[in-house]
Motif scaffolding. Structure first.
Motif, PDB file in Angstrom:
ATOM      1  N   THR A   1       2.314   1.492  -3.719  1.00  0.00           N
ATOM      2  CA  THR A   1       1.382   1.694  -4.837  1.00  0.00           C
ATOM      3  C   THR A   1       0.308   2.748  -4.597  1.00  0.00           C
ATOM      4  O   THR A   1      -0.356   3.148  -5.554  1.00  0.00           O
ATOM      5  N   VAL A   2       0.124   3.183  -3.362  1.00  0.00           N
ATOM      6  CA  VAL A   2      -0.884   4.211  -3.093  1.00  0.00           C
ATOM      7  C   VAL A   2      -0.263   5.426  -2.385  1.00  0.00           C
ATOM      8  O   VAL A   2      -0.358   6.550  -2.878  1.00  0.00           O
TER       9      VAL A   2
ATOM     10  N   GLY B   1      -0.655  10.791 -10.146  1.00  0.00           N
ATOM     11  CA  GLY B   1      -1.257  10.061  -9.031  1.00  0.00           C
ATOM     12  C   GLY B   1      -2.042   8.849  -9.510  1.00  0.00           C
ATOM     13  O   GLY B   1      -1.922   7.756  -8.960  1.00  0.00           O
TER      14      GLY B   1
ATOM     15  N   THR C   1       4.075   2.510 -11.268  1.00  0.00           N
ATOM     16  CA  THR C   1       4.248   3.290 -10.041  1.00  0.00           C
ATOM     17  C   THR C   1       5.605   3.975 -10.069  1.00  0.00           C
ATOM     18  O   THR C   1       5.711   5.172  -9.805  1.00  0.00           O
TER      19      THR C   1
ATOM     20  N   GLY D   1       0.817  -1.218   0.000  1.00  0.00           N
ATOM     21  CA  GLY D   1       0.000   0.000   0.000  1.00  0.00           C
ATOM     22  C   GLY D   1       0.846   1.260   0.000  1.00  0.00           C
ATOM     23  O   GLY D   1       0.502   2.244  -0.665  1.00  0.00           O
TER      24      GLY D   1
ATOM     25  N   CYS E   1      -0.970   4.859  -8.926  1.00  0.00           N
ATOM     26  CA  CYS E   1      -1.854   3.949  -8.182  1.00  0.00           C
ATOM     27  C   CYS E   1      -2.455   2.850  -9.058  1.00  0.00           C
ATOM     28  O   CYS E   1      -3.100   1.933  -8.538  1.00  0.00           O
ATOM     29  N   SER E   2      -2.254   2.913 -10.362  1.00  0.00           N
ATOM     30  CA  SER E   2      -2.891   1.959 -11.277  1.00  0.00           C
ATOM     31  C   SER E   2      -2.514   0.489 -11.047  1.00  0.00           C
ATOM     32  O   SER E   2      -3.340  -0.384 -11.348  1.00  0.00           O
TER      33      SER E   2
ATOM     34  N   PRO F   1       2.657   7.384  -4.553  1.00  0.00           N
ATOM     35  CA  PRO F   1       2.122   8.238  -5.623  1.00  0.00           C
ATOM     36  C   PRO F   1       1.288   9.413  -5.100  1.00  0.00           C
ATOM     37  O   PRO F   1       1.389  10.525  -5.629  1.00  0.00           O
ATOM     38  N   LEU F   2       0.495   9.183  -4.055  1.00  0.00           N
ATOM     39  CA  LEU F   2      -0.308  10.273  -3.504  1.00  0.00           C
ATOM     40  C   LEU F   2       0.565  11.333  -2.857  1.00  0.00           C
ATOM     41  O   LEU F   2       0.283  12.538  -2.961  1.00  0.00           O
TER      42      LEU F   2
ATOM     43  N   VAL G   1      -2.726  -1.113  -8.430  1.00  0.00           N
ATOM     44  CA  VAL G   1      -3.745  -1.654  -7.530  1.00  0.00           C
ATOM     45  C   VAL G   1      -4.873  -2.298  -8.339  1.00  0.00           C
ATOM     46  O   VAL G   1      -5.490  -3.267  -7.906  1.00  0.00           O
TER      47      VAL G   1
END
Length: 183
Positions: free
Chosen positions: A74-75, A100, A115, A71, A104-105, A78-79, A107
């Protein structure tokens, strides 16, 4: 026990808290972007805390740490860069959203390399539009060193340097955030 990996996690946690502290003192930033950035950095810090316990021998956290690491990569990463780009590249806000989403793609099943591509592109855009280029170039170099650590044959050394490279990256970003306050 993986002492170097544990030490690397502690350095990472310290760098993340410095970044959060620097951000918290940045009163002029838009609240939504600050919230996203703070949550992303906080999630990465929680992940690093689980990793520190794991590398000291707490085997009950292995599955949780693996899930949180995925997480974070991959999240949260990028955020975090999307929010930094949003805050300090107002003309590139649509790019921040695009990076962003691209980051996250994985996921949703996209290749994991997207990423990494999104992280590098976001940092390159930030370097392009900000005056503090040297700090951001060093942050990009530190981030680029992260995957190279996996090539080391000794797992403790590899994980220790992996987390230390991330700590240097976030320390440089904290410094960048503080420079933005002064500018």
């Amino acid at each position: 026990m993986m002492i170097l990996a544990f030490a690397g996690e502690l350095c990472l946690i310290a760098a993340l808290f410095w970044a959060l502290y620097s951000l918290n003192r940045h009163a002029t930033a838009p609240k939504a972007a600050v919230l996203v950035l703070g949550l992303a950095l906080g999630f990465i810090a929680v992940t690093a805390s689980m990793g520190a316990s794991r590398y000291l021998g707490d085997s009950t956290l292995i599955a949780w740490h693996d899930w949180a690491s995925y997480g974070s990569k991959t999240v949260a990463m990028p955020l975090y860069l999307c929010a930094v780009l949003w805050l300090w590249s107002p003309s590139g806000r649509w790019l921040a959203l695009l990076f962003g989403l691209l980051g996250c793609s994985p996921v949703l099943g996209a290749p994991a390399m997207l990423t990494d591509l999104a992280l590098v592109l976001a940092l390159l855009r930030l370097i392009q539009c900000c005056a503090q280029k040297a700090v951001l170039v060093l942050a990009l170099v530190a981030l680029a060193l992260v995957p190279l650590c996996a090539l080391l044959p000794e797992p403790d050394l590899a994980m220790g340097l992996f987390h230390l490279a991330l700590a240097v990256h976030f320390g440089l970003i904290a410094w960048f955030i503080q420079q933005q306050k002064a500018a």
